[in-house]
Design a protein around this motif. Structure first.
Motif, PDB file in Angstrom:
ATOM      1  N   PHE A   1       2.551   2.903  -6.463  1.00 53.78           N
ATOM      2  CA  PHE A   1       1.964   2.629  -4.982  1.00 53.78           C
ATOM      3  C   PHE A   1       1.173   3.886  -4.415  1.00 53.78           C
ATOM      4  O   PHE A   1       0.388   3.861  -3.426  1.00 53.78           O
ATOM      5  N   LEU A   2       1.177   5.049  -4.814  1.00 50.38           N
ATOM      6  CA  LEU A   2       0.653   6.307  -4.485  1.00 50.38           C
ATOM      7  C   LEU A   2      -0.822   6.431  -4.933  1.00 50.38           C
ATOM      8  O   LEU A   2      -1.612   6.638  -4.124  1.00 50.38           O
ATOM      9  N   SER A   3      -1.065   6.259  -6.126  1.00 47.26           N
ATOM     10  CA  SER A   3      -2.390   6.235  -6.696  1.00 47.26           C
ATOM     11  C   SER A   3      -2.996   5.078  -7.261  1.00 47.26           C
ATOM     12  O   SER A   3      -4.028   4.874  -7.755  1.00 47.26           O
ATOM     13  N   ARG A   4      -2.046   4.131  -7.400  1.00 43.49           N
ATOM     14  CA  ARG A   4      -2.355   2.616  -8.147  1.00 43.49           C
ATOM     15  C   ARG A   4      -2.938   3.017  -9.615  1.00 43.49           C
ATOM     16  O   ARG A   4      -3.965   2.445 -10.206  1.00 43.49           O
TER      17      ARG A   4
ATOM     18  N   CYS B   1       7.789   3.479  -8.290  1.00 42.86           N
ATOM     19  CA  CYS B   1       7.176   3.100  -7.006  1.00 42.86           C
ATOM     20  C   CYS B   1       5.890   4.084  -6.983  1.00 42.86           C
ATOM     21  O   CYS B   1       5.295   4.062  -5.842  1.00 42.86           O
ATOM     22  N   ASN B   2       5.870   5.349  -7.885  1.00 40.01           N
ATOM     23  CA  ASN B   2       4.840   6.276  -7.665  1.00 40.01           C
ATOM     24  C   ASN B   2       3.555   5.645  -7.792  1.00 40.01           C
ATOM     25  O   ASN B   2       2.350   5.885  -7.416  1.00 40.01           O
TER      26      ASN B   2
ATOM     27  N   LYS C   1       0.922  -1.134  -0.007  1.00 42.01           N
ATOM     28  CA  LYS C   1       0.098   0.133   0.085  1.00 42.01           C
ATOM     29  C   LYS C   1       0.973   1.324   0.091  1.00 42.01           C
ATOM     30  O   LYS C   1       0.477   2.238  -0.413  1.00 42.01           O
ATOM     31  N   THR C   2       2.057   1.388   0.431  1.00 43.74           N
ATOM     32  CA  THR C   2       2.828   2.417   0.627  1.00 43.74           C
ATOM     33  C   THR C   2       4.178   2.230  -0.316  1.00 43.74           C
ATOM     34  O   THR C   2       4.432   1.245  -0.898  1.00 43.74           O
ATOM     35  N   GLN C   3       4.461   3.746  -0.717  1.00 42.49           N
ATOM     36  CA  GLN C   3       5.566   3.630  -1.623  1.00 42.49           C
ATOM     37  C   GLN C   3       6.920   3.257  -1.122  1.00 42.49           C
ATOM     38  O   GLN C   3       7.627   2.705  -1.569  1.00 42.49           O
ATOM     39  N   ARG C   4       6.944   3.234   0.236  1.00 42.17           N
ATOM     40  CA  ARG C   4       8.320   2.910   0.882  1.00 42.17           C
ATOM     41  C   ARG C   4       8.329   1.565   0.937  1.00 42.17           C
ATOM     42  O   ARG C   4       9.436   0.811   0.598  1.00 42.17           O
ATOM     43  N   ASP C   5       7.211   0.820   1.306  1.00 44.68           N
ATOM     44  CA  ASP C   5       7.189  -0.566   1.267  1.00 44.68           C
ATOM     45  C   ASP C   5       7.452  -1.375  -0.169  1.00 44.68           C
ATOM     46  O   ASP C   5       8.129  -2.158  -0.328  1.00 44.68           O
TER      47      ASP C   5
END
Length: 94
Positions: free
Chosen positions: A53-56, A50-51, A15-19
């Motif tokens: 993961f911010l908005s799918r 990885c962006n 769910k998160t960009q970091r993960d």
């Protein structure tokens, strides 16, 4: 489980960009021996990838639109009148 399935799984679950970035880095280490050139490209663009993961969202729809417009231009062998080209483009998406 194959590398492809592992990638699909974490792209759906995280769910998160970091993960996502951390998992991607782990996956890239495992995938290096099989997908050498692809791994290099992914590493170069990892922050942008990885962006997701911010908005799918992806740019798939826009790529499809651009492909359709290029196809119309090829079929027309060049438009003489800009207005005719504009009308054809607009008609395509109605």
């Amino acid at each position: 489980m194959s590398l492809k399935r592992i990638l699909e799984k974490f792209m759906k679950q995280l769910k998160t960009q970091r993960d996502g970035k951390n998992k991607f880095k782990e996956w890239l280490c495992k995938a290096q021996s099989i997908y050498g050139d692809a791994v290099k490209t992914i590493r170069n663009h990892l922050n942008t990838i990885c962006n997701y993961f911010l908005s799918r969202t992806t740019n798939g729809v826009m790529e499809g639109i651009n492909n359709r417009l290029k196809l119309i231009k090829r079929q027309a062998y060049g438009f003489i009148n800009f207005e005719n080209m504009r009308i054809r483009f607009l008609y395509c998406f109605t």
